[in-house]
Design an enzyme around this catalytic site. Structure first.
Site, PDB file in Angstrom:
ATOM      1  N   HIS A 167      -9.990   2.154  -1.943  1.00 13.02           N
ATOM      2  CA  HIS A 167     -10.819   1.986  -3.149  1.00 13.02           C
ATOM      3  C   HIS A 167     -11.708   0.745  -3.068  1.00 13.02           C
ATOM      4  O   HIS A 167     -12.623   0.588  -3.861  1.00 13.02           O
ATOM      5  CB  HIS A 167      -9.944   1.946  -4.410  1.00 13.02           C
ATOM      6  CG  HIS A 167      -9.157   0.691  -4.587  1.00 13.02           C
ATOM      7  ND1 HIS A 167      -7.830   0.560  -4.227  1.00 13.02           N
ATOM      8  CD2 HIS A 167      -9.499  -0.515  -5.112  1.00 13.02           C
ATOM      9  CE1 HIS A 167      -7.402  -0.652  -4.530  1.00 13.02           C
ATOM     10  NE2 HIS A 167      -8.398  -1.327  -5.061  1.00 13.02           N
ATOM     11  N   ASP A 197      -4.445   5.421  -0.081  1.00 17.74           N
ATOM     12  CA  ASP A 197      -5.323   4.291  -0.412  1.00 17.74           C
ATOM     13  C   ASP A 197      -5.382   3.255   0.709  1.00 17.74           C
ATOM     14  O   ASP A 197      -5.276   2.047   0.488  1.00 17.74           O
ATOM     15  CB  ASP A 197      -4.868   3.627  -1.712  1.00 17.74           C
ATOM     16  CG  ASP A 197      -5.979   2.797  -2.354  1.00 17.74           C
ATOM     17  OD1 ASP A 197      -7.137   2.947  -1.944  1.00 17.74           O
ATOM     18  OD2 ASP A 197      -5.673   1.991  -3.252  1.00 17.74           O
ATOM     19  N   SER A 276      -7.048  -6.814  -3.955  1.00 23.29           N
ATOM     20  CA  SER A 276      -6.812  -5.501  -3.362  1.00 23.29           C
ATOM     21  C   SER A 276      -7.136  -5.507  -1.872  1.00 23.29           C
ATOM     22  O   SER A 276      -8.203  -5.972  -1.458  1.00 23.29           O
ATOM     23  CB  SER A 276      -7.665  -4.440  -4.067  1.00 23.29           C
ATOM     24  OG  SER A 276      -7.243  -4.272  -5.389  1.00 23.29           O
TER      25      SER A 276
END
Length: 433
Positions: A167, A197, A276
């Site tokens: 993402h 992911d 992230s």
């Protein structure tokens, strides 16, 4: 005579200079005592020199005319005294720091030193990733690259492979990776796995600038174990947060496909937007997970963060580096949300669509459709696969993750008012663009 008598009386009878005093609630510091002893030593040394040169006083105190050679001697004594004083001041060994250091520097504790060392040793492995998107200017019609997001990542090997979350790079027209020394390189996408992911990039950087992160194991982690997260939250350069493992074997959904990710690590180490894709490390500095999500209504850290375990990541990265994609088996169906099935009062996965060219369609699973009167006719409801109960979509995904492409599985379905068992040959998931 008067001249050297003056010097003698001055340096012998005068008290030692008062020591420098620094404010202290308890006692003078060691530097104050050292400086006082130094001045006392200098005065005593000078006084001894002058006393040895001073002649014995005459018995007759009446003044008499002094000859020329006596005046010459007096001048010579004054000169020698001055030289001795200068030498005693400049030659005496005094630690210059002792006169100015008031208190010694505070030492770090053992655990603090370990944390500092861990950050310094692993920071060169963490990178900053900028996601660029092409936008057309409304007035000039020029196509510009505009940053639409950023995240973190880490160097996987000396070949320039960088691992991050999918993402972080989703929707990017171009990607740039900034290393710890602030050098920036254009990155190419090697491959990605939307379901877990995970994405792998590659940069063309010199080998001496690439510092692969040490890879650990996540199978033996324990709740309460210390963990450390390094990343670039809110675009801040290389930030370290600490915490513990709050829970194990959690399950979250992929941000891209909604497919569940199992065995996720839960931690209270602060994870914010920009973290992230960054590494989660154990106390030895080994990689144990990729920071991927937080549970927060406000979007900022609330003490509940999630990391994909390194045991899951390792196999995915190896496939992406070698083949550019992950081969994962699928049934080839679209199913209804779990809430819709619960409203029907049954447990399982309702098949909405099973294309004829897919594994389930080829095996004969029936889709949900409407009859000639517009009434809804429910399709098959999957209740188990290979004898393992399927209560919802997460159960189905979890079972398929344990299967291989080309494997034949027995799918038990509820069709109308009876149960049927249908063999299905699993096929690989189609390539994503």
């Amino acid at each position: 005579m008067a001249a050297y008598s003056f010097f003698s009386s001055t340096y012998i009878s005068s008290p030692s200079p008062a020591p420098l005093r620094f404010p202290s609630p308890n006692r003078p510091s060691s530097s104050t005592l050292s400086l006082s002893r130094t001045f006392a030593h200098r005065n005593l040394h000078t006084a001894c020199i002058v006393a040895s040169l001073r002649p014995t006083a005459h018995a007759n105190p009446s003044p008499t005319p002094e000859p020329a050679d006596r005046k010459l001697l007096d001048s010579f004594v004054v000169l020698i005294t001055s030289v001795a004083l200068s030498v005693s001041i400049f030659v005496t060994d005094v630690d210059p720091a002792a006169a100015f250091v008031v208190t010694p520097s505070k030492k770090l504790q053992t655990d603090e030193l370990a944390t500092v060392r861990l950050f310094q040793e692993n920071t060169p492995s963490v990178v900053y990733i900028t996601n660029l998107a092409s936008r057309q200017d409304a007035f000039t019609l020029d196509v510009l690259e505009v940053p639409q997001g950023s995240g973190s990542g880490f160097v996987w090997d000396k070949k320039g492979h960088v691992v991050t979350n999918y993402h972080v790079i989703r929707g990017a027209s171009d990607l740039r990776v900034t290393l710890a020394d602030q050098s920036t390189y254009d990155a190419k996408v090697v491959g990605f796995d939307q379901d877990k992911d995970v994405a792998v990039l590659r940069i063309d950087a010199p080998t001496d600038k690439l510092r692969p992160i040490p890879v650990g194991v996540s199978a033996d982690l324990l709740v309460g174990q210390k963990v450390f997260a390094i990343g670039n939250p809110f675009g801040l350069d290389h930030t370290l947060t600490t915490g513990v493992i709050s829970g194990l074997r959690r399950e979250i959904s992929s941000a891209a496909t909604g497919r569940p990710i199992q065995d996720v690590i839960q931690t209270d180490a602060a994870i914010n937007p920009g973290n992230s894709g960054g590494p989660l490390l154990d106390s030895s500095g080994n990689l144990i997970g990729i920071n991927t999500a937080i549970y927060s209504p406000s979007g900022a850290s609330s003490g509940v963060g999630f990391s994909i375990p390194v045991d899951t990541v390792g196999g995915i990265v190896d496939q992406l580096v070698q083949f550019g994609k992950v081969t994962r088996p699928i049934l080839g169906i679209k199913f209804a949300p779990d809430q819709s099935v619960e409203q029907l009062g049954v447990s399982g996965v309702l098949v909405l669509d099973a294309p004829l060219n897919g594994p389930a369609g080829k095996a004969g699973l029936q889709s949900t459709k409407r009859d000639t009167y517009g009434r809804l006719v429910l399709g098959d409801i999957i209740t188990s696969v290979n004898g393992k109960k399927v209560a919802n979509g997460s159960d189905l995904y979890r079972i398929l993750d344990q299967c291989k492409v080309g494997e034949t599985v027995t799918v038990e379905v509820l069709r109308g008012d009876h149960v049927e068992k249908i063999p299905v040959v699993l096929e690989p998931k189609p390539d994503e663009s």
